[in-house]
Design a protein around this motif. Structure first.
Motif, PDB file in Angstrom:
ATOM      1  N   VAL A 433       0.839  -1.210   0.000  1.00 28.92           N
ATOM      2  CA  VAL A 433       0.000   0.000   0.000  1.00 28.92           C
ATOM      3  C   VAL A 433       0.871   1.255   0.000  1.00 28.92           C
ATOM      4  O   VAL A 433       0.656   2.186  -0.784  1.00 28.92           O
ATOM      5  N   VAL A 434       1.884   1.295   0.868  1.00 27.89           N
ATOM      6  CA  VAL A 434       2.760   2.464   0.965  1.00 27.89           C
ATOM      7  C   VAL A 434       3.580   2.646  -0.314  1.00 27.89           C
ATOM      8  O   VAL A 434       3.758   3.773  -0.800  1.00 27.89           O
ATOM      9  N   LYS A 436       2.760   1.722  -3.365  1.00 30.66           N
ATOM     10  CA  LYS A 436       1.863   2.223  -4.407  1.00 30.66           C
ATOM     11  C   LYS A 436       1.618   3.724  -4.247  1.00 30.66           C
ATOM     12  O   LYS A 436       1.651   4.493  -5.220  1.00 30.66           O
ATOM     13  N   ARG A 437       1.382   4.154  -3.021  1.00 33.22           N
ATOM     14  CA  ARG A 437       1.123   5.581  -2.771  1.00 33.22           C
ATOM     15  C   ARG A 437       2.353   6.425  -3.103  1.00 33.22           C
ATOM     16  O   ARG A 437       2.235   7.548  -3.605  1.00 33.22           O
ATOM     17  N   ASP A 440       2.461   6.696  -6.948  1.00 32.02           N
ATOM     18  CA  ASP A 440       1.348   7.536  -7.417  1.00 32.02           C
ATOM     19  C   ASP A 440       1.663   9.008  -7.202  1.00 32.02           C
ATOM     20  O   ASP A 440       1.436   9.853  -8.081  1.00 32.02           O
ATOM     21  N   SER A 441       2.240   9.307  -6.024  1.00 30.98           N
ATOM     22  CA  SER A 441       2.570  10.700  -5.698  1.00 30.98           C
ATOM     23  C   SER A 441       3.690  11.225  -6.590  1.00 30.98           C
ATOM     24  O   SER A 441       3.595  12.334  -7.136  1.00 30.98           O
TER      25      SER A 441
END
Length: 458
Positions: A433-434, A436-437, A440-441
């Motif tokens: 999850v981290v 991917k974020r 994305d950022s």
């Protein structure tokens, strides 16, 4: 710029697998040496094997210190290559080596007097003599263990994983040859096992010195004049290395918790079996470890060049292949576990214990590529604190589940292994999850900057 560096930046996916081949061979032979060590020490009795379970955690801490500083320099050098700041690569290597030398002087002075008190406090005072016989010499020659890990990853940062693997392998082969001679022929026992480790490491050290000081054909140079303190460079290395080293210490603590829990809630046979399974795992995991360590180098180069879309695509492809490889390894271990474990012991009680925990081991192997892969990518993008954060989460959930399944439900060794699986599952999901974020950022920011540049240009 060397051909290795160019290949990494032009063909990241291909380079990941090409770089991984020597690393896989190195890891395989390294783990084979560990298995050989356990095999010969097994001749000293079950108590010696249990001691090795505790000893390996202490020795691994030394490896993590050298490897942590080396990996920190590795990533900073890789990022410097990606950003075309070639002069910085030498500064990172020289300051990192200076730090290793200083630590190797401090560590034995501080740690050797603490071996016996630590054993007593940990409730393993009965094993103190055997543990001391192995650990004290290794701590006294800590520089050999630490500096070889450092040179190995520095050479890998410029894409030369082949020579690094050959050099470390040469030391391990000598170690394997000397083990039975010193342990049994000269009747030195655990002390002999330690001496063979030191002599093998010394051979690798001399080969690294030859490459850097005599042959001098590396992309990253290390010169004596660079051994003046540069607090700016040193700060960069230490800031990135501290989380890596803390992760190593916590992993050591984690290993001690699992070993102690099995002895407390199960039996010495469960500890014996766990140590054997651990060494088998370290051998069968070598392909995944090699691929992910190579991915770390590639991640550093692409992160330095700020090519985040290409890095994300590379990670996806490598993760998919590694996950498939993990499933294949799990199936092989499930089918052929009897002859594999039979190398160490043919006792029915040990084989029965292996069968009892095999399902847990197989599930763990499947989740392993995700945790290791995310850890190495975090390191490559200079976010080693993320790995530390998730490891702390892992150890807290592990302690909680062990207390729940063993203290309250009395599940014995099954409770310990079930706790490991659940804590790893939570860690793996959180890491994905981290990660991917993060991408994305970064990709969103990069696109906004490009749109802004186009607008200004128009």
């Amino acid at each position: 710029m060397s051909e290795h560096v160019k290949d990494i930046q032009l063909n990241p996916v291909k380079s990941t697998f090409m770089l991984s081949i020597p690393i896989i061979i190195l890891y395989f032979l390294d783990s084979l040496y560990a298995v050989g060590d356990i095999y010969w020490v097994n001749g000293l009795g079950t108590t010696a094997i249990i001691c090795m379970g505790y000893i390996s955690n202490f020795i691994i801490t030394l490896h993590y210190l050298g490897d942590g500083i080396g990996r920190s320099c590795n990533i900073l050098i890789s990022n410097a290559f990606g950003a075309q700041e070639i002069e910085k690569t030498e500064k990172y290597a020289e300051q990192g080596l200076l730090l290793i030398v200083v630590l190797s002087i401090i560590i034995p002075i501080v740690s050797i007097p603490l071996i016996e008190p630590i054993c007593v406090m940990a409730g393993i005072g009965e094993y103190t003599d055997m543990i001391f016989a192995y650990i004290a010499p290794c701590l006294g020659f800590a520089i050999i263990i630490m500096i070889n890990n450092f040179f190995c990853v520095i050479l890998g940062s410029e894409g030369d994983t082949k020579r690094a693997a050959i050099i470390v392998t040469a030391g391990n082969i000598l170690n394997i040859i000397l083990d039975p001679i010193l342990i049994f022929n000269l009747n030195l026992g655990m002390f002999g096992a330690a001496i063979s480790t030191i002599i093998g490491g010394l051979l690798s050290f001399l080969l690294f010195v030859y490459i850097y000081s005599i042959k001098k054909d590396t992309q990253v140079k290390i010169r004596l004049k660079g051994f003046r303190l540069d607090f700016g460079i040193l700060k960069e290395i230490v800031v990135l290395a501290i989380p890596i080293i803390i992760v190593g210490v916590i992993l050591t603590f984690l290993g001690i918790i699992i070993t102690y829990s099995l002895e407390l809630y199960a039996s010495p046979i469960a500890v014996f079996t766990y140590i054997i399974i651990l060494n088998v795992q370290s051998t069968v995991f070598t392909p995944i470890q090699g691929i992910m360590k190579a991915l770390c180098i590639v991640s550093g180069h692409l992160n330095g060049a700020e090519r985040y879309i290409e890095l994300r695509n590379t990670i996806r492809k490598v993760f998919s292949i590694s996950l498939g490889l993990g499933i294949l390894i799990a199936l092989v271990l499930a089918i052929f576990h009897n002859p594999i474990i039979g190398i160490f012991s043919t006792e029915n009680v040990v084989l029965d214990e292996v069968r009892n925990i095999l399902y847990f081991v197989v599930i763990y192997i499947i989740s392993f590529p995700i945790i290791m892969g995310c850890s190495y990518v975090f390191l490559g993008i200079e976010k080693s604190t993320y790995t530390l954060m998730f490891l702390v989460l892992n150890i807290l959930t592990l302690i909680f589940f062990i207390g729940l399944f063993n203290h309250f439900l009395g599940l014995s060794s099954a409770g310990v292994y079930l706790s490991i699986i659940l804590s790893n599952a939570i860690e793996a999901v959180g890491m994905l999850v981290v990660l991917k974020r993060f991408f994305d950022s970064k990709i969103s920011t990069s696109r906004m900057e490009n749109e802004s540049d186009i607008h200004i240009g128009n």
